[in-house]
Design an enzyme around this catalytic site. Sequence first.
Site, PDB file in Angstrom:
ATOM      1  N   HIS A 219       1.099  -1.208  -0.088  1.00 47.92           N
ATOM      2  CA  HIS A 219      -0.081  -0.161   0.020  1.00 47.92           C
ATOM      3  C   HIS A 219       1.084   1.383   0.029  1.00 47.92           C
ATOM      4  CE1 HIS A 219      -2.277  -3.172   2.074  1.00 47.92           C
ATOM      5  NE2 HIS A 219      -3.396  -2.769   1.280  1.00 47.92           N
ATOM      6  N   ASP A 412      -6.100   6.226   1.228  1.00 50.87           N
ATOM      7  CA  ASP A 412      -7.472   5.829   0.984  1.00 50.87           C
ATOM      8  C   ASP A 412      -8.452   6.287   1.973  1.00 50.87           C
ATOM      9  OD1 ASP A 412      -6.697   4.095   3.216  1.00 50.87           O
ATOM     10  OD2 ASP A 412      -7.996   2.422   2.675  1.00 50.87           O
ATOM     11  N   HIS A 413      -8.229   7.028   3.113  1.00 53.71           N
ATOM     12  CA  HIS A 413      -8.955   7.592   4.108  1.00 53.71           C
ATOM     13  C   HIS A 413     -10.125   8.353   3.592  1.00 53.71           C
ATOM     14  CE1 HIS A 413     -10.398   8.148   8.331  1.00 53.71           C
ATOM     15  NE2 HIS A 413     -10.573   9.562   7.864  1.00 53.71           N
ATOM     16  N   GLY A 414      -9.774   9.201   2.644  1.00 47.83           N
ATOM     17  CA  GLY A 414     -10.578   9.972   2.157  1.00 47.83           C
ATOM     18  C   GLY A 414     -11.687   9.351   1.350  1.00 47.83           C
ATOM     19  N   GLY A 416     -12.549   6.179   1.502  1.00 52.69           N
ATOM     20  CA  GLY A 416     -13.510   5.243   2.324  1.00 52.69           C
ATOM     21  C   GLY A 416     -14.596   6.342   3.033  1.00 52.69           C
ATOM     22  N   SER A 456     -11.382   1.887   9.175  1.00 51.90           N
ATOM     23  CA  SER A 456     -12.396   3.260   9.145  1.00 51.90           C
ATOM     24  C   SER A 456     -13.636   2.832   9.482  1.00 51.90           C
ATOM     25  CB  SER A 456     -11.957   4.297   8.095  1.00 51.90           C
ATOM     26  OG  SER A 456     -10.771   4.803   8.286  1.00 51.90           O
ATOM     27  N   GLY A 497     -10.904  -1.459  19.325  1.00 59.42           N
ATOM     28  CA  GLY A 497      -9.447  -1.033  18.558  1.00 59.42           C
ATOM     29  C   GLY A 497      -8.529  -0.918  19.485  1.00 59.42           C
ATOM     30  N   ASP A 565      -2.811  12.855  11.889  1.00 54.18           N
ATOM     31  CA  ASP A 565      -3.716  11.745  11.682  1.00 54.18           C
ATOM     32  C   ASP A 565      -5.213  12.107  11.112  1.00 54.18           C
ATOM     33  OD1 ASP A 565      -4.097   8.784  12.307  1.00 54.18           O
ATOM     34  OD2 ASP A 565      -5.839   9.596  12.989  1.00 54.18           O
ATOM     35  N   GLY A 567      -7.646  10.040  10.400  1.00 53.40           N
ATOM     36  CA  GLY A 567      -8.914   9.698  11.175  1.00 53.40           C
ATOM     37  C   GLY A 567      -9.203  10.871  12.219  1.00 53.40           C
TER      38      GLY A 567
END
Length: 591
Positions: A219, A412-414, A416, A456, A497, A565, A567
């Site tokens: 990744h 990939d956070h945006g 997702g 996420s 988590g 971060d 998140g």
Amino acid sequence: MKKILNADVSNVVEEMLQGYLLAYRRYYKRVGDYNAIVYRGHRKDKVALVIGGGSGHEPMFSGFCGAGLADGVACGNICASPNPELVRAAGAAVDQGRGVLFVYGCYAGDNLNFDMGEELLQAEGIRTAHVRVWDDLASAPRDRISDRRGIAGDVFVIKVAGAACDAGLDLDEVVRITEKARDRLNTIGVATYPGTLPGNDKPTFELAGDEMEFGMGIHGEPGIERTKMQTAEQMVDRMYHELKAEMELKAGDEIAVLVNGLGSTPLLELNLVYYDLYQHLKKDGILVYDSEVKTYCTSMEMGGFSISVLKLDEELKQYYDMPCYSPYYAKGSYAGDLQAEAEETDVQAEAEETKEDAEQGAEETVIRRSGDGVLEELGCEDARNMLLYIADKIIAQKPYLTEIDSAIGDGDHGIGMAGGMRRVKKKLMTMQGEGNVYRLFEAAGTEMLMSMGGASGVIFGSLYLAGAKGAQAGPVLGAADLARMERKSLEAIQERGKAQKGDKTMVDALLPAVEALEANRESSLLEALKAAEAAAYQGVEDTKQYTAKFGRAKSLMERAIGHQDAGATSVWLIFQGMREFVEGISENGAF
């Protein structure tokens, strides 16, 4: 890097999977409307094997479903794990009454989502087990082996696990043999060119034209060392000696070898790598029992390759040699001769339904408030519109969140978050609150949980869902109600988590925000949200000082310092959206 994509990249996984099913419908069928497939010819009365993970690594995982291999595959979003419901559906579809084994790479999102999927199956009376693959020796030291990532070595573990299942062994014995293969396996890779996720304008990492990186993950996670470009001989020499030392290889050992392309490296170069590798093995008296030079585990068009080595013994050779077949991987005489059970029109119809579903989720939102000025409390319609406003805000911030995540994650956070919020919008547009404000938060959280994938999906789904689920029905929401709800969500997120303040996660923003809400529970809703927003923002700023303890950024260590971060940033944006809606002042002015 130019990509061959349709205009709506949010639907790329569904369309990819539909194309795969159209091409190989004689072998596979889809599980309902889930992004999961099962092998039509899987044997009965045996332990079932399910594999899965993020899409974008093809032919891993869908290409390793077939005779003597996996019975089912759960396909997550691009570079994000499948959600728990998807995992459950894949497992239930292939269960033969003798248990289901899940094999997947060891990543935070996969671990969380597959664990929850197993819990759902166990609640249905289905026995389950899992083996997490952690073959990437560069991602953590040996004394933290369970923190290592799973990469191309998945191929060998899936092969052995599929054979053990087909041999009719019970679940405990299948797990033992699969873990044995996992524990005698290591991989190391080198990246020479970055990949790009569908929908992202920037690559997953930056690498100068004359640079390469040893040990980089699939990744784009940082590896051991970044150097100037080297010759194939120099690369292989370094990688071979890392593997030899890690595995304590010696003369007379028998091994299986995989030289795996990461996406854009041609076979000419991969075979050159094997040529150089074989010279080392021959010189040291290490015996090659079997070898593969293929592109099996990719990261879009990433340049580079990995070398995987499985140390064999007589027991493992028995399962390694058993025949298997899929369109992308075959051994022995197993050719597979199944008749098509699905018509082309069936798969096309599913594709049209998926496209229509995506278009409905993207329709424009009209935000309404029950009155002008500051809202003192949120009724059902105000709560619904506030959640819609937040969804639009997060979707609009996709490039910003992607940029932040790309600095220390896989970018990939945006994608997702935006995808999950589109599903939230679609769901909320069909609801009127039903007299229960918590029902709206629960519905929004469920949509995020079941659509986003990755860590996420579980974490941000719980942000809305956990605090609202089971709450006594209420028609309005005030400061004290919101504080109670978010405290429950925080506790659920930390329980699931295990993150604490200072671990460089969304908890760094959520925990101070919850504490601010509680400190202002007797104040107006606006004052409580102002305090929560400010506390969340400070939490985001604080993450710049921390090293990461979870997720793909943890391998960066001190290199993560100075970066915020992603998140935690999303948490701050959500509380900012709440405050803006309640105050009646958006980023673009008054509502």
